[in-house]
Design a protein around this motif. Structure first.
Motif: not given
Lengths: 501, 170
Positions: A192-197, B27-38
């Motif tokens: 969830g960092t939106m690409g921000f380091l 935001f939660t949907s986006y967050y889930f998207f970033t961790i789907i393969d984690s």
């Protein structure tokens, strides 16, 4: 060296003789505690070269006085203008600011000062007596127990949202999701960092604190043009010294409340990694749970102000115990003190009390003296400080924005943190305008990552078995208390309503 | 007719209340998207917290939808109120804050702060007591310079004023 009453009496007068270090440090601590972004830890780091030049004893007294007064200083802007100086004072405005808005800023400051000083004095004495036993608390508090401690704090979300529980829960869980931003604790996968380091280490607390409280408040108060209504302005202008003494009396009458909430701070402070923010939220939540008038919390309740202030000052003694007794620093300031002591060739841990008992016990005595001197130096200032609320928002709002944005820049020195603070400010402003509690969002942002960290540690050690959370005796005892504190008040209220019927 | 109109005005508009839950869901949907393969360690907390958030937001939306359906609330974007609101001093102040953030790197901390303080104080007070405001802006920015840059050696963005003062101090 014989450790008896005479030894402590001599030590007390010896530390009192260092008033010329303590008093300036108190005022410096008040300033750095009151500006968001600054803290005792980063001020000591800046002034570290000076402490190396001082005698070790003087250096330690300087650091202790700065540490204690910055804790107290963080509560001042929290009460007067709804801006907590540090995360440890984040629960203070819940009842402190409504009191100031009702024209009782001077009284609120006086209550805050007395509860901080009493809490600090009491926990210092208790720390001196029970040091060897308290130091072992850290050994018993594993990740499982810490998960429950965090839940104590998080359950406050439901308490602050008494008007509309569902909105409070939404705000709290949005905060928890924001708090989950950053690399995960085991494999460092960015989430969830939106690409921000800049967000890989998680959401920095100061921009969140500054944005949700200070910036959103600055936008809000423009509408009214003043922090106070016209009749309240008159009230503040006419306030006399009696108002300060009334605040002192109100607090002294609640000595038992000050005592047990500061003890919560002391015990939480002993646990390495836990801090003033957790202590003040837990103390506030517990205070509300056991109050006879929980419905008055959040509207300027005296005990709602006493609890977080007594607790976050109780933490100061607590964080030093593991450092002094075991050589393990309990917090950032304690870690810096360890560096200074090591540089000066002073041992930390058990050896300190055999080789240099004057320093080992002296640190706590310096804390005692600091709190004692604070009662003479800071308390009289409450009358003048409360006048801040009379300043027009035309001047205050831009100054708040300019100074707090810089405050959000200071800890990491990233421009990104200023943008982030503004983003949180807009979020906080929308939340306030639409009836969501910003404190609930902040509780989530502060405690969310800690809860995740402890929960993951527990789950990782058990191979993913969730029953590990109920595997320890102390943990189960804490679970029982948590459930009881959540259920008991509503059960008692129902019982009371039935009996009244 | 006028009574009807008053009643309609009293009804709460739930659209504003939807902003925070909608933000939470997006935001939660986006967050889930970033961790789907984690690995599971990165997912467990977010899935628990996020699922509860989805559930609460759904309950909230149902409640609000129900209120609108029963005619107890309205859900509309009020352009007639939104547009005048955009012209208030508050909006101007927010825009000035954004400007401050954008120009602080270019102008340096002290100059940007003086301009921001003076312009926002003037805006909020409709241009009265300009000299006082200008003096106060310089004093406050000066205090900031002494505390943040000189005393605590914070690496705030430097501009013309900071460089000149540093040269002078040398």
């Amino acid at each position: 060296m014989i450790i008896d009453a005479n030894f402590f009496l001599e030590l007390f007068f010896h530390q009192l003789g260092l008033w010329w270090v303590v008093i300036p440090s108190i005022f410096l601590g008040l300033i750095v505690g009151g500006i968001p972004g600054f803290s005792a830890a980063n001020t000591i780091i800046v002034l570290l070269p000076f402490t190396f030049l001082m005698e070790v004893e003087v250096g330690l007294v300087f650091m202790i006085a700065l540490y204690c007064s910055s804790r107290l200083g963080a509560g001042i802007p929290a009460i007067l203008v709804n801006i907590p100086g540090t995360a440890g004072a984040a629960a203070t405005p819940l009842d402190g600011y409504p009191m100031a808005k009702q024209g009782f800023g001077q009284r609120a400051l006086s209550i805050s000062f007395v509860s901080s000083i009493l809490g600090g004095l009491l926990t210092t004495v208790i720390a001196l007596i029970t040091m060897p036993w308290l130091a072992r608390v850290g050994f018993y508090m594993h990740s499982v127990e810490m998960v429950v401690v965090m839940l104590f704090g998080i359950s406050l979300i439901a308490s602050v949202a008494t008007k509309d529980t569902i909105k409070g829960l939404i705000a709290g869980f949005v905060g928890l999701m924001i708090g989950s931003i950053g690399a995960d604790h085991v494999y460092a996968t960015p989430r969830g960092t939106m690409g921000f380091l800049e967000l890989y280490d998680g959401v920095p607390l100061i921009p969140a604190l500054v944005g949700l409280f200070a910036i959103s408040e600055a936008f809000m108060v423009i509408e009214s043009g003043s922090f106070l209504s016209k009749d309240r302005v008159q009230q503040v202008q006419n306030a006399s010294w009696a108002e300060t003494f009334y605040g002192v009396r109100l607090t002294l009458r609640r000595w038992f409340h000050v005592g047990w909430t500061s003890l919560i701070g002391l015990v939480i402070g002993v646990i390495p990694g836990a801090g003033a923010a957790i202590a003040s939220f837990v103390a506030y939540q517990q205070s509300r749970t056991f109050s006879k008038t929980p419905e008055a919390y959040g509207k300027g309740h005296i005990e709602g102000l006493i609890a977080p202030e007594a607790a976050n000052n109780g933490v100061t003694a607590g964080t030093l115990i593991p450092l002094m007794v075991l050589g393990i620093p309990g917090g950032a300031t304690a870690a810096i003190m360890m560096v200074v002591m090591q540089y000066q060739g002073v041992p930390t841990g058990p050896g300190l009390f055999t080789e240099r008992p004057d320093l080992g016990y002296g640190v706590f005595m310096a804390m005692f003296v600091t709190y004692l001197l604070m009662s003479f130096t800071i308390l009289p200032m409450s009358r003048y400080m409360s006048r801040v609320t009379l300043v027009s928002t035309v001047y205050m709002s831009p100054i708040i924005i300019a100074f707090t944005l810089v405050g959000s820049f200071v800890p990491r020195e990233y421009m990104f943190d200023m943008y982030l603070a503004f983003g949180f400010g807009v979020l906080g402003y929308i939340a306030r305008k639409t009836g969501y509690h910003v404190a609930a969002i902040l509780i989530g942002v502060i405690l969310g990552p800690l809860l995740e960290q402890y929960m993951l540690r527990a789950l990782k050690m058990s191979g993913g078995d969730a029953t590990v959370l109920f595997s320890s005796t102390l943990g189960n005892f804490l679970w029982a208390i948590l459930v009881a504190t959540l259920i008991l008040p509503s059960w008692l209220n129902k019982k009371k309503a039935k009996s009244e019927q | 007719m006028s009574e009807k109109k008053t009643q309609k005005n009293i009804k709460p508009n739930v659209l504003g209340e939807m902003i925070i839950p909608l933000f939470g869901i997006l935001f939660t949907s986006y967050y889930f998207f970033t961790i789907i393969d984690s690995p599971w360690t990165a997912q467990v907390n977010a899935f628990i917290v996020g699922s509860i958030l989805f559930l609460i937001c759904t309950l909230f939306f149902i409640r609000k939808f129900h209120a609108v359906r029963l005619n107890r609330a309205v859900c509309m974007l009020k352009y007639d109120r939104l547009l005048p609101a955009m012209r208030t001093r508050q909006t101007g102040f927010i825009i000035l804050t954004i400007g401050y953030l954008l120009f602080v790197e270019l102008l340096g901390y002290t100059l940007a702060t003086i301009i921001f303080l003076f312009s926002s104080m003037s805006l909020l007070d409709s241009g009265r007591k300009m000299a006082t405001k200008f003096a106060l802006s310089i004093i406050m920015a000066g205090v900031g310079y002494v505390v943040f840059i000189l005393l605590f050696e914070t690496r705030l963005p430097e501009g013309f004023i900071e460089k000149t003062l540093q040269e002078g101090l040398k």
